[in-house]
Write a protein that holds these residues in place. Structure first.
Motif, PDB file in Angstrom:
ATOM      1  N   ARG A 175      -6.390 -42.896  24.468  1.00 13.46           N
ATOM      2  CA  ARG A 175      -6.116 -44.095  23.679  1.00 13.46           C
ATOM      3  C   ARG A 175      -4.985 -43.842  22.692  1.00 13.46           C
ATOM      4  O   ARG A 175      -4.862 -42.741  22.142  1.00 13.46           O
ATOM      5  CB  ARG A 175      -7.364 -44.519  22.909  1.00 13.46           C
ATOM      6  N   ILE A 176      -4.175 -44.891  22.444  1.00 17.79           N
ATOM      7  CA  ILE A 176      -3.096 -44.782  21.454  1.00 17.79           C
ATOM      8  C   ILE A 176      -3.679 -44.485  20.074  1.00 17.79           C
ATOM      9  O   ILE A 176      -3.069 -43.770  19.273  1.00 17.79           O
ATOM     10  CB  ILE A 176      -2.272 -46.086  21.421  1.00 17.79           C
ATOM     11  N   GLU A 177      -4.875 -44.988  19.822  1.00 18.59           N
ATOM     12  CA  GLU A 177      -5.529 -44.777  18.534  1.00 18.59           C
ATOM     13  C   GLU A 177      -5.653 -43.287  18.207  1.00 18.59           C
ATOM     14  O   GLU A 177      -5.592 -42.878  17.046  1.00 18.59           O
ATOM     15  CB  GLU A 177      -6.912 -45.431  18.554  1.00 18.59           C
ATOM     16  N   GLU A 178      -5.786 -42.448  19.209  1.00 18.37           N
ATOM     17  CA  GLU A 178      -5.976 -41.020  18.990  1.00 18.37           C
ATOM     18  C   GLU A 178      -4.674 -40.268  18.754  1.00 18.37           C
ATOM     19  O   GLU A 178      -4.683 -39.068  18.478  1.00 18.37           O
ATOM     20  CB  GLU A 178      -6.708 -40.414  20.193  1.00 18.37           C
ATOM     21  N   TYR A 179      -3.553 -40.972  18.849  1.00 18.22           N
ATOM     22  CA  TYR A 179      -2.265 -40.310  18.627  1.00 18.22           C
ATOM     23  C   TYR A 179      -2.075 -39.905  17.168  1.00 18.22           C
ATOM     24  O   TYR A 179      -1.328 -38.981  16.863  1.00 18.22           O
ATOM     25  CB  TYR A 179      -1.111 -41.251  18.999  1.00 18.22           C
ATOM     26  N   ILE A 180      -2.714 -40.644  16.261  1.00 17.45           N
ATOM     27  CA  ILE A 180      -2.458 -40.503  14.821  1.00 17.45           C
ATOM     28  C   ILE A 180      -3.701 -39.987  14.107  1.00 17.45           C
ATOM     29  O   ILE A 180      -4.819 -40.468  14.344  1.00 17.45           O
ATOM     30  CB  ILE A 180      -2.031 -41.855  14.219  1.00 17.45           C
ATOM     31  N   ALA A 181      -3.511 -39.029  13.194  1.00 20.02           N
ATOM     32  CA  ALA A 181      -4.619 -38.460  12.423  1.00 20.02           C
ATOM     33  C   ALA A 181      -5.191 -39.489  11.454  1.00 20.02           C
ATOM     34  O   ALA A 181      -4.488 -40.423  11.036  1.00 20.02           O
ATOM     35  CB  ALA A 181      -4.131 -37.237  11.656  1.00 20.02           C
ATOM     36  N   PRO A 182      -6.449 -39.344  11.068  1.00 16.32           N
ATOM     37  CA  PRO A 182      -7.088 -40.316  10.158  1.00 16.32           C
ATOM     38  C   PRO A 182      -6.397 -40.445   8.803  1.00 16.32           C
ATOM     39  O   PRO A 182      -6.478 -41.498   8.161  1.00 16.32           O
ATOM     40  CB  PRO A 182      -8.512 -39.770   9.996  1.00 16.32           C
ATOM     41  N   ASP A 183      -5.734 -39.381   8.335  1.00 18.77           N
ATOM     42  CA  ASP A 183      -5.095 -39.427   7.018  1.00 18.77           C
ATOM     43  C   ASP A 183      -3.589 -39.591   7.110  1.00 18.77           C
ATOM     44  O   ASP A 183      -2.865 -39.344   6.136  1.00 18.77           O
ATOM     45  CB  ASP A 183      -5.431 -38.173   6.215  1.00 18.77           C
ATOM     46  N   ASP A 184      -3.071 -40.015   8.261  1.00 20.41           N
ATOM     47  CA  ASP A 184      -1.626 -40.239   8.403  1.00 20.41           C
ATOM     48  C   ASP A 184      -1.209 -41.461   7.588  1.00 20.41           C
ATOM     49  O   ASP A 184      -1.884 -42.499   7.627  1.00 20.41           O
ATOM     50  CB  ASP A 184      -1.271 -40.449   9.879  1.00 20.41           C
ATOM     51  N   LEU A 242      -1.289 -41.986  -5.365  1.00 19.23           N
ATOM     52  CA  LEU A 242      -2.343 -42.134  -6.370  1.00 19.23           C
ATOM     53  C   LEU A 242      -3.747 -42.107  -5.772  1.00 19.23           C
ATOM     54  O   LEU A 242      -4.662 -41.503  -6.341  1.00 19.23           O
ATOM     55  CB  LEU A 242      -2.142 -43.447  -7.136  1.00 19.23           C
ATOM     56  N   LEU A 243      -3.922 -42.769  -4.620  1.00 23.02           N
ATOM     57  CA  LEU A 243      -5.263 -42.937  -4.056  1.00 23.02           C
ATOM     58  C   LEU A 243      -5.532 -42.077  -2.830  1.00 23.02           C
ATOM     59  O   LEU A 243      -6.685 -41.773  -2.523  1.00 23.02           O
ATOM     60  CB  LEU A 243      -5.503 -44.408  -3.696  1.00 23.02           C
ATOM     61  N   GLY A 244      -4.471 -41.699  -2.115  1.00 22.50           N
ATOM     62  CA  GLY A 244      -4.671 -41.018  -0.842  1.00 22.50           C
ATOM     63  C   GLY A 244      -4.833 -42.042   0.268  1.00 22.50           C
ATOM     64  O   GLY A 244      -5.269 -43.178   0.025  1.00 22.50           O
ATOM     65  N   VAL A 245      -4.521 -41.652   1.491  1.00 27.65           N
ATOM     66  CA  VAL A 245      -4.537 -42.601   2.607  1.00 27.65           C
ATOM     67  C   VAL A 245      -5.928 -43.144   2.911  1.00 27.65           C
ATOM     68  O   VAL A 245      -6.130 -44.362   2.964  1.00 27.65           O
ATOM     69  CB  VAL A 245      -3.907 -41.963   3.870  1.00 27.65           C
ATOM     70  N   PRO A 246      -6.950 -42.299   3.127  1.00 24.45           N
ATOM     71  CA  PRO A 246      -8.277 -42.837   3.480  1.00 24.45           C
ATOM     72  C   PRO A 246      -8.832 -43.807   2.431  1.00 24.45           C
ATOM     73  O   PRO A 246      -9.348 -44.873   2.774  1.00 24.45           O
ATOM     74  CB  PRO A 246      -9.153 -41.580   3.597  1.00 24.45           C
ATOM     75  N   ALA A 247      -8.697 -43.433   1.141  1.00 24.16           N
ATOM     76  CA  ALA A 247      -9.219 -44.292   0.072  1.00 24.16           C
ATOM     77  C   ALA A 247      -8.439 -45.601   0.000  1.00 24.16           C
ATOM     78  O   ALA A 247      -9.042 -46.681  -0.196  1.00 24.16           O
ATOM     79  CB  ALA A 247      -9.148 -43.569  -1.263  1.00 24.16           C
ATOM     80  N   LEU A 248      -7.136 -45.534   0.158  1.00 27.66           N
ATOM     81  CA  LEU A 248      -6.324 -46.740   0.102  1.00 27.66           C
ATOM     82  C   LEU A 248      -6.645 -47.677   1.263  1.00 27.66           C
ATOM     83  O   LEU A 248      -6.731 -48.902   1.080  1.00 27.66           O
ATOM     84  CB  LEU A 248      -4.830 -46.381   0.112  1.00 27.66           C
ATOM     85  N   VAL A 249      -6.851 -47.119   2.448  1.00 28.62           N
ATOM     86  CA  VAL A 249      -7.199 -47.944   3.617  1.00 28.62           C
ATOM     87  C   VAL A 249      -8.526 -48.651   3.365  1.00 28.62           C
ATOM     88  O   VAL A 249      -8.691 -49.838   3.689  1.00 28.62           O
ATOM     89  CB  VAL A 249      -7.268 -47.081   4.890  1.00 28.62           C
ATOM     90  N   ARG A 250      -9.488 -47.926   2.774  1.00 28.54           N
ATOM     91  CA  ARG A 250     -10.789 -48.546   2.473  1.00 28.54           C
ATOM     92  C   ARG A 250     -10.638 -49.686   1.467  1.00 28.54           C
ATOM     93  O   ARG A 250     -11.235 -50.766   1.612  1.00 28.54           O
ATOM     94  CB  ARG A 250     -11.763 -47.499   1.930  1.00 28.54           C
TER      95      ARG A 250
END
Length: 474
Positions: A17-26, A461-469
């Motif tokens: 899947r294309i979804e798996e191309y990118i890391a969770p914190d990219d 300031l927030l980081g990728v995972p926190a900002l996405v949430r």
């Protein structure tokens, strides 16, 4: 083994899947979440899944492509097209869609008004996330080249000079035609001259049109490539360009609002830019800060009257240093007689009022010409002239306000807050000129560039995972 070697012929399986191309914190996931959080209807983009005709790329995918591309200095439609074929983060972002450069350029051209509103929604999201407080605002401006050459900028003098040259050339051609006609009657030697004569007449018509437009619009200059840009004077010389205005919030240094104007200086921008920022905030800020380039008493007063503390140094305060012996600061104002007393004790009284500049002109020819210091204090035959603003008391109040210790502490933050975004845009993103033409086009680009800066700060300031949430709940 001493070295690691790659093997491009090694067989392997890519993720399914294309979804798996990118890391969770990219970081690309933050850009994706941000665009998904935007209200397309508020931007002015309408979605119609039942429209007839050939299918088009989804507006959200195209907007993601532009915002993400601009964030990494990729603005050219051809480079964006290339990225969708070769860059995994772009492939993931567009879900495998590969629009060509014409489609990308056309989307950007057709949605200028919508793109200009992106920063406004970004700022409101920042307010919702408590990243923008709106207490102290820092305003600054920077000059950016237009997508036009200064050589195509016309003034009345340049147009009139060109008309004289064209008329002379037409006269020369007609004289030559008569000479050739007499000497070589019946030959084809006049063809080239006829063509040049026709070109000169067309050019004359165009120059006349430019001169007429300058007079009708009462403009000092006009660029035929981009009529809405202006002549910009900077350290790099004179060029066609725009004045980029940015209002930054103190808390995290995020851009609250941005605008582009066709003016070579900042003198008339303070009130309108602060009001524009307050409109996005939904309230009035407590303090507004800018450099001496904005020091126009009337403009500053408009904000001061709203109960907002204005911290802007006058030109005199910005110069610093001790004023010379006969500087205006050495003259003492006499409110009883509405005049000034010079450093040597002579009285200067009101002589006239300049309505255009809204100043009193205070001088005394007889006293100055007879003074021992004539030639040092002034060399004018009319004597020393002191101009006093009709709103001099307001200017003095604002100067005193700037000199307060608390104001000085706030003003020290100005450079790091208001100039950082320009550094990021011009150096990191390598933006030395706009790609689009006209105020609508450059405002759209400015909005995207400012949004890119804010998103980078939000990720820091927030980081990728926190900002996405957080964006998923907006």
């Amino acid at each position: 083994m001493a070295y690691r070697y790659g093997n491009r012929y090694q067989m392997q399986l890519l993720p399914q899947r294309i979804e798996e191309y990118i890391a969770p914190d990219d970081p690309v996931r933050a850009y994706d979440a941000f665009v998904e959080a935007l209200d397309l209807r508020e931007l002015g983009i309408t979605l119609d899944p039942h429209q007839v005709g050939n299918s088009e790329y989804h507006p959200l995918s195209m907007l993601k492509l532009l915002v993400y591309g601009y964030s990494y200095g990729i603005r050219s439609s051809r480079k964006l097209e290339r990225a969708t074929h070769h860059n995994l983060s772009f492939i993931w972002l567009t879900s495998g869609l590969k629009p060509d450069h014409k489609t990308i350029a056309e989307y950007r051209r057709r949605n200028k008004e919508a793109l200009a509103q992106v920063l406004k929604q970004c700022a409101r999201i920042c307010i919702q996330l408590n990243l923008i407080e709106g207490n102290t605002l820092f305003l600054d401006g920077s000059k950016i080249r237009a997508n036009a050459s200064i050589k195509n900028t016309w003034t009345r003098e340049k147009a009139q000079k060109a008309l004289k040259h064209i008329d002379k050339r037409i006269s020369d051609i007609l004289t030559q035609c008569d000479s050739v006609d007499e000497a070589e009657e019946g030959t084809g030697s006049l063809v080239t001259m006829d063509k040049e004569l026709k070109d000169q007449k067309i050019l004359k018509s165009k120059v006349k049109g430019i001169l007429k437009e300058l007079e009708e619009e009462k403009q000092k200059s006009l660029n035929t490539t981009d009529p809405e840009c202006t002549r910009i004077n900077s350290l790099q010389g004179s060029h066609a360009g725009y004045n980029l205005q940015s209002t930054v919030d103190e808390k995290e240094g995020l851009i609250l609002s941005i605008d582009v104007v066709s003016e070579n200086n900042d003198l008339n921008q303070f009130a309108s830019q602060i009001n524009q920022a307050n409109q996005i905030l939904g309230k009035k800020c407590k303090t507004a800060v800018a450099d001496s380039g904005y020091a126009t008493t009337e403009e500053l007063e408009k904000i001061d009257q709203q109960g907002i503390k204005v911290i802007v140094p006058s030109q005199r305060q910005a110069r610093k240093g001790e004023p010379h012996e006969f500087a205006k600061e050495r003259f003492t104002y006499d409110p009883k007689n509405d005049g000034y007393i010079c450093p040597k004790g002579h009285k200067l009284t009101l002589s006239s009022t300049n309505k255009k500049n809204k100043t009193y002109i205070i001088s005394d020819k007889k006293i100055c010409l007879a003074c021992l210091h004539y030639g040092i204090c002034t060399r004018s035959k009319t004597g020393r002239t002191i101009a006093r603003l009709l709103k001099e008391e307001v200017r003095q109040k604002l100067e005193a306000q700037y000199d307060e210790p608390s104001s000085q502490e706030i003003y020290k933050l100005r450079k790091q807050k208001s100039e950082l975004p320009f550094g990021h845009i011009k150096r990191n993103l390598k933006v030395d000129s706009f790609l689009l033409r006209g105020l609508k086009g450059v405002r759209a680009e400015a909005s995207i560039l400012a949004t890119c800066f804010d998103l980078v700060r939000m990720i820091t300031l927030l980081g990728v995972p926190a900002l996405v949430r957080e964006l998923s709940t907006c």
